[in-house]
Design a protein around this motif. Structure first.
Motif, PDB file in Angstrom:
ATOM      1  N   PHE A  56       0.850  -1.115  -0.020  1.00 19.74           N
ATOM      2  CA  PHE A  56      -0.040  -0.082   0.030  1.00 19.74           C
ATOM      3  C   PHE A  56       0.853   1.329  -0.105  1.00 19.74           C
ATOM      4  CE2 PHE A  56      -2.741   3.358   2.145  1.00 19.74           C
ATOM      5  CZ  PHE A  56      -3.703   3.478   1.212  1.00 19.74           C
ATOM      6  N   ASP A 113      -2.312   6.857  -1.797  1.00 16.20           N
ATOM      7  CA  ASP A 113      -3.313   6.146  -1.374  1.00 16.20           C
ATOM      8  C   ASP A 113      -3.843   5.078  -2.700  1.00 16.20           C
ATOM      9  OD1 ASP A 113      -5.485   5.742   0.393  1.00 16.20           O
ATOM     10  OD2 ASP A 113      -6.845   6.984  -0.636  1.00 16.20           O
ATOM     11  N   ILE A 114      -2.819   4.241  -2.895  1.00 18.31           N
ATOM     12  CA  ILE A 114      -3.347   3.296  -3.999  1.00 18.31           C
ATOM     13  C   ILE A 114      -2.345   1.855  -3.474  1.00 18.31           C
ATOM     14  CG2 ILE A 114      -3.725   4.610  -5.860  1.00 18.31           C
ATOM     15  CD1 ILE A 114      -0.607   4.033  -6.862  1.00 18.31           C
ATOM     16  N   GLY A 138      -3.842  -0.117  -8.108  1.00 13.18           N
ATOM     17  CA  GLY A 138      -5.409   0.084  -8.255  1.00 13.18           C
ATOM     18  C   GLY A 138      -5.864   0.617  -6.629  1.00 13.18           C
ATOM     19  N   ALA A 139      -6.919   1.466  -6.736  1.00 16.18           N
ATOM     20  CA  ALA A 139      -7.265   2.165  -5.524  1.00 16.18           C
ATOM     21  C   ALA A 139      -8.023   1.475  -4.780  1.00 16.18           C
ATOM     22  CB  ALA A 139      -8.317   3.414  -6.302  1.00 16.18           C
ATOM     23  N   SER A 140      -8.530   0.098  -5.190  1.00 15.27           N
ATOM     24  CA  SER A 140      -9.308  -0.532  -4.242  1.00 15.27           C
ATOM     25  C   SER A 140      -8.786  -2.138  -4.876  1.00 15.27           C
ATOM     26  CB  SER A 140     -10.949  -0.661  -4.599  1.00 15.27           C
ATOM     27  OG  SER A 140     -11.111  -1.383  -6.010  1.00 15.27           O
ATOM     28  N   VAL A 141      -9.181  -3.186  -3.775  1.00 13.55           N
ATOM     29  CA  VAL A 141      -8.602  -4.487  -3.957  1.00 13.55           C
ATOM     30  C   VAL A 141      -9.316  -5.048  -5.456  1.00 13.55           C
ATOM     31  CG1 VAL A 141      -8.879  -6.925  -3.175  1.00 13.55           C
ATOM     32  CG2 VAL A 141      -8.407  -4.907  -1.470  1.00 13.55           C
ATOM     33  N   ALA A 142     -10.422  -4.839  -5.641  1.00 16.05           N
ATOM     34  CA  ALA A 142     -11.142  -5.260  -6.719  1.00 16.05           C
ATOM     35  C   ALA A 142     -10.359  -4.655  -7.968  1.00 16.05           C
ATOM     36  CB  ALA A 142     -12.638  -4.888  -6.950  1.00 16.05           C
ATOM     37  N   GLU A 143     -10.085  -3.369  -7.919  1.00 15.18           N
ATOM     38  CA  GLU A 143      -9.415  -2.674  -9.036  1.00 15.18           C
ATOM     39  C   GLU A 143      -7.803  -3.409  -9.305  1.00 15.18           C
ATOM     40  OE1 GLU A 143      -7.889   1.770 -10.633  1.00 15.18           O
ATOM     41  OE2 GLU A 143      -9.295   1.368  -9.057  1.00 15.18           O
TER      42      GLU A 143
END
Length: 110
Positions: free
Chosen positions: A15, A20-21, A37-42
């Motif tokens: 992280f 913030d990614i 990615g900005a989220s786990v899914a992304e």
């Protein structure tokens, strides 16, 4: 270590607090394959795309992609360690390869 796996490739995930990614890098290959990615899914989607792009690029160039590991390993160790490992394998009723495989697995997952 935080990691993800896809098509036999494993990536280390970190992280980046400043941006913030999440940032990932595929391990065990010579080429640099990274993604974010900005989220786990992304992050997961970008990881899959990065591996798929790498494999497609290799196919387009007519070269074999690096595989994370072949399953073959050559080690140079001190003779006394080799002797002790052989004795430990025999005491466990296993070949040195079987014994070493189990030791490597335990060490890699600790």
């Amino acid at each position: 270590m935080n990691s993800m796996s896809y098509k036999g490739y494993t990536a280390r995930i970190e992280f980046d607090e400043r941006d913030d990614i999440f940032v990932g890098r595929v391990l065990g290959v010579r080429d640099i394959i990274s993604f974010q990615g900005a989220s786990v899914a992304e992050l997961r989607t970008e990881f899959h795309l990065a591996v798929d792009d790498y494999l497609a690029d290799c196919a387009e160039q007519g070269i074999s992609p690096d595989k994370p590991a072949s399953g073959k390993i050559m080690l140079r160790i001190r003779p006394e360690v080799h002797a002790a490992a052989t004795i430990a394998a025999q005491a466990a009723g296993k070949s040195l390869n079987q014994w070493a495989d189990e030791v490597f697995e335990r060490a890699a997952h600790s």
